[in-house]
Every structure is written in structure tokens, then in C-alpha cells.
Scaffold this motif. Structure first.
Motif, PDB file in Angstrom:
ATOM      1  N   GLU A 193      27.342  -6.629 -21.569  1.00 45.85           N
ATOM      2  CA  GLU A 193      27.166  -5.226 -21.167  1.00 45.85           C
ATOM      3  C   GLU A 193      25.564  -5.098 -21.017  1.00 45.85           C
ATOM      4  N   MET A 194      25.513  -4.191 -19.762  1.00 43.87           N
ATOM      5  CA  MET A 194      24.164  -3.842 -19.450  1.00 43.87           C
ATOM      6  C   MET A 194      24.112  -2.567 -19.047  1.00 43.87           C
ATOM      7  N   ASN A 195      22.564  -2.198 -19.436  1.00 38.58           N
ATOM      8  CA  ASN A 195      22.267  -0.735 -19.119  1.00 38.58           C
ATOM      9  C   ASN A 195      21.169  -0.664 -17.850  1.00 38.58           C
ATOM     10  N   SER A 196      21.383   0.282 -17.061  1.00 44.30           N
ATOM     11  CA  SER A 196      20.290   0.248 -16.004  1.00 44.30           C
ATOM     12  C   SER A 196      20.062   1.511 -15.484  1.00 44.30           C
ATOM     13  N   ARG A 197      19.165   1.680 -14.608  1.00 45.03           N
ATOM     14  CA  ARG A 197      18.660   2.953 -13.913  1.00 45.03           C
ATOM     15  C   ARG A 197      17.856   2.605 -12.799  1.00 45.03           C
ATOM     16  N   ALA A 198      17.894   3.364 -11.720  1.00 47.51           N
ATOM     17  CA  ALA A 198      17.224   3.316 -10.560  1.00 47.51           C
ATOM     18  C   ALA A 198      15.688   3.850 -10.752  1.00 47.51           C
ATOM     19  N   LEU A 199      14.663   3.037  -9.998  1.00 49.91           N
ATOM     20  CA  LEU A 199      13.456   3.278 -10.332  1.00 49.91           C
ATOM     21  C   LEU A 199      13.133   4.716  -9.178  1.00 49.91           C
ATOM     22  N   ASP A 200      12.333   5.469  -9.394  1.00 47.56           N
ATOM     23  CA  ASP A 200      11.867   6.551  -8.727  1.00 47.56           C
ATOM     24  C   ASP A 200      10.805   6.088  -7.621  1.00 47.56           C
ATOM     25  N   GLY A 201      10.483   7.041  -6.878  1.00 44.86           N
ATOM     26  CA  GLY A 201       9.547   6.652  -5.721  1.00 44.86           C
ATOM     27  C   GLY A 201       8.065   6.504  -6.320  1.00 44.86           C
ATOM     28  N   GLU A 202       7.801   6.960  -7.369  1.00 45.10           N
ATOM     29  CA  GLU A 202       6.760   7.014  -7.916  1.00 45.10           C
ATOM     30  C   GLU A 202       6.304   5.873  -8.492  1.00 45.10           C
TER      31      GLU A 202
ATOM     32  N   LEU B  70       4.693   0.057  -8.638  1.00 44.44           N
ATOM     33  CA  LEU B  70       5.186  -1.462  -8.685  1.00 44.44           C
ATOM     34  C   LEU B  70       4.369  -2.116  -7.446  1.00 44.44           C
ATOM     35  N   GLU B  71       4.549  -1.488  -6.356  1.00 44.88           N
ATOM     36  CA  GLU B  71       3.919  -2.178  -5.198  1.00 44.88           C
ATOM     37  C   GLU B  71       2.467  -2.262  -5.194  1.00 44.88           C
ATOM     38  N   ASN B  72       1.914  -1.229  -5.790  1.00 45.49           N
ATOM     39  CA  ASN B  72       0.064  -1.238  -5.827  1.00 45.49           C
ATOM     40  C   ASN B  72      -0.397  -2.090  -7.123  1.00 45.49           C
ATOM     41  N   ASP B  73       0.042  -1.692  -8.042  1.00 48.44           N
ATOM     42  CA  ASP B  73      -0.518  -2.433  -9.654  1.00 48.44           C
ATOM     43  C   ASP B  73       0.517  -3.203 -10.265  1.00 48.44           C
ATOM     44  N   GLY B  74       1.910  -3.330  -9.908  1.00 48.93           N
ATOM     45  CA  GLY B  74       2.800  -3.841 -10.909  1.00 48.93           C
ATOM     46  C   GLY B  74       3.229  -2.696 -11.852  1.00 48.93           C
ATOM     47  N   MET B  75       4.520  -3.030 -12.290  1.00 51.55           N
ATOM     48  CA  MET B  75       4.953  -2.185 -13.298  1.00 51.55           C
ATOM     49  C   MET B  75       4.485  -1.855 -14.839  1.00 51.55           C
ATOM     50  N   MET B  76       4.199  -0.920 -15.250  1.00 51.82           N
ATOM     51  CA  MET B  76       3.665  -0.988 -16.784  1.00 51.82           C
ATOM     52  C   MET B  76       4.892  -1.049 -17.572  1.00 51.82           C
TER      53      MET B  76
END
Length: 246
Positions: free
Chosen positions: A122-131, A136-142
Motif C-alpha cells: 500500500e502506498m499514499n501519494s500526492r503531486a507537488l504543486d508549483g511552489e 525543491l529546485e532552489n533550496d531542497g524540500m523541507m
């Protein structure tokens, strides 16, 4: 052949993948890659090792003497790869073994296809939004950002590897989208939850079941320790399955 790297980076008990690539098919399709799971039984010299004879279901796989394979070692220092041929087959202390002679230099493997383990998790997931993607691209995901956002959707992982996973769901993500994958694995030290970001490489509707979609996902910036835990889970689960079928 292997220089003096073998005993430095490979040790008894290390997990091993033995891979054989079939010849390219006449119709141009990608050749099938056959993967056998094993482990190092003993390091005999700087260019010879003994590995436990791999099994399929309840039978030993008698790899032919003289045949050459790609070998991947999962050591505490990372994944190492070389070519090796089967020099001999035998039995020691009631363990069936292959003697492998290394025929190329041992090198650290940075990017490769990992063995895919069939499962139903079983897995839960969601898409990341633009912000979030910009962050993620600038500073890494917190971590605090991962706990926010849209509600998680349920799905089933149908195979998993050290490089990514494949899952089936009743919803479809866009190709190239970045998603948060949350699932649990029984690591032997208890059940552990993983939160890993992945890029959707492909999406297609399941032909036999309308309304279901198959996604292939590649992990993004996964921690080496987490990757090793997933690989260890795969090897240990395979070993337990084989034990039950004996």
C-alpha cells in the motif's frame, strides 16, 4: 584483473546481483535482462570469490562454467560493479557455491537499473504543486512542506527497487510530474515509514482493467542510506520467500 580493490570493498555476506543480458531481439526490442540474487560466501583472492548459488523458486540455478556475467556488489561503501565468469561450482559446509573469477576492474556504480522486486504494498501519494517544486529546485524540500498540501491518494506498489517503483492507482498523474510517495517496509528492525520524492517517468492505462493507471517512478535525490535499506528489504524478503518454498 580486479587489482587490490576487491578485498577492500567487498566482504563476506555482501548482497550480490548476477546479471545476464540476452542478445538484442531481431525486431529491435530491448533485450531481456536476467537477474539472479545471491550473496558473497568468501573472498578467495583479489580476483576470485565464492557466492551462494542462486535459486529460482525451489531449484538451484546452475550457471554454466565459463559463462560471463555482470556482477553488482552491495557493500557498506556503495554499489560496485565488474564482469566475472563462472570458474567452478561446488559445495562447502552443505552450501552450494559458485566460484566467480573477476574479468574486469571493480568500479563504483553510480547509475544503473536496479533489480525490481514484485510485491503488493500500500502506498499514499500526492503531486507537488508549483511552489513546492520551485522550493525543491532552489533550496531542497523541507520536511514541514511535505506534511502539507493536497490530501494523499491511495495506490498499490506492484514492484519496487533501489532506483524507483511502479504502482497502480485509480487516478493518473502527469508524466514528468514530481510526487511524494509514502509507504511502509518491514526492515527486520520493525516497520518503517518512508517518504520519498519521485519523478513520474511514464503513465499508461491498464489494458485489462478500465479506470486503473500504471505509473513508473524514479526516486529523486534519495539518501544513500535509505536506498540501501530498500535494497536490503528486497534481498531479505526474497530470501524468506525462498525459505518458505523449500
Amino acid at each position: 584483473m580486479a587489482g587490490k580493490l576487491l578485498s577492500k570493498y567487498v566482504a563476506t555476506g555482501n548482497k550480490v546481483e548476477i546479471r545476464k543480458t540476452a542478445r538484442r531481439k531481431m525486431n529491435g526490442e530491448e533485450p531481456e535482462v536476467k537477474v539472479y540474487l545471491s550473496q558473497v560466501y568468501d573472498v578467495l583472492s583479489e580476483d576470485r570469490i565464492e557466492v551462494v548459488m542462486p535459486m529460482e523458486k525451489t531449484k538451484f540455478v546452475l550457471l554454466p562454467v565459463g559463462a560471463e556475467y555482470d556482477i553488482y556488489f552491495y557493500s557498506s561503501n556503495g554499489v560496485y560493479q565488474c564482469k566475472a565468469k563462472v570458474a567452478d561450482r561446488g559445495k562447502k559446509n552443505n552450501v552450494y557455491l559458485l566460484v566467480m573469477e573477476l574479468t574486469s576492474n571493480l568500479r563504483k556504480d553510480q547509475r544503473r537499473e536496479f533489480y525490481r522486486f514484485s510485491c503488493a504494498l500500500e502506498m499514499n501519494s500526492r503531486a507537488l504543486d508549483g511552489e513546492e517544486i520551485e522550493k525543491l529546485e532552489n533550496d531542497g524540500m523541507m520536511d514541514d512542506m511535505l506534511s502539507e498540501g493536497e490530501p494523499l491518494k491511495q495506490s498499490i506498489i506492484v514492484d519496487i527497487s533501489g532506483g524507483g517503483l511502479r504502482f497502480v492507482s485509480d487516478h493518473a498523474y502527469d508524466k514528468e510530474s514530481v510526487i511524494l510517495c509514502k509507504y511502509q517496509l518491514d526492515t527486520g528492525k520493525g516497520v518503517k515509514e518512508y517518504e520519498i520524492l519521485g519523478k513520474v517517468l511514464s503513465v499508461q492505462e491498464v489494458q485489462t482493467k478500465n479506470g486503473l493507471y500504471e505509473h513508473r517512478v524514479q526516486y529523486m535525490d534519495i539518501d544513500d542510506e535509505v536506498r540501501e535499506e530498500i535494497i536490503k528489504y528486497i534481498f531479505e524478503t526474497e530470501r524468506k520467500k525462498r525459505k518458505k518454498t523449500k
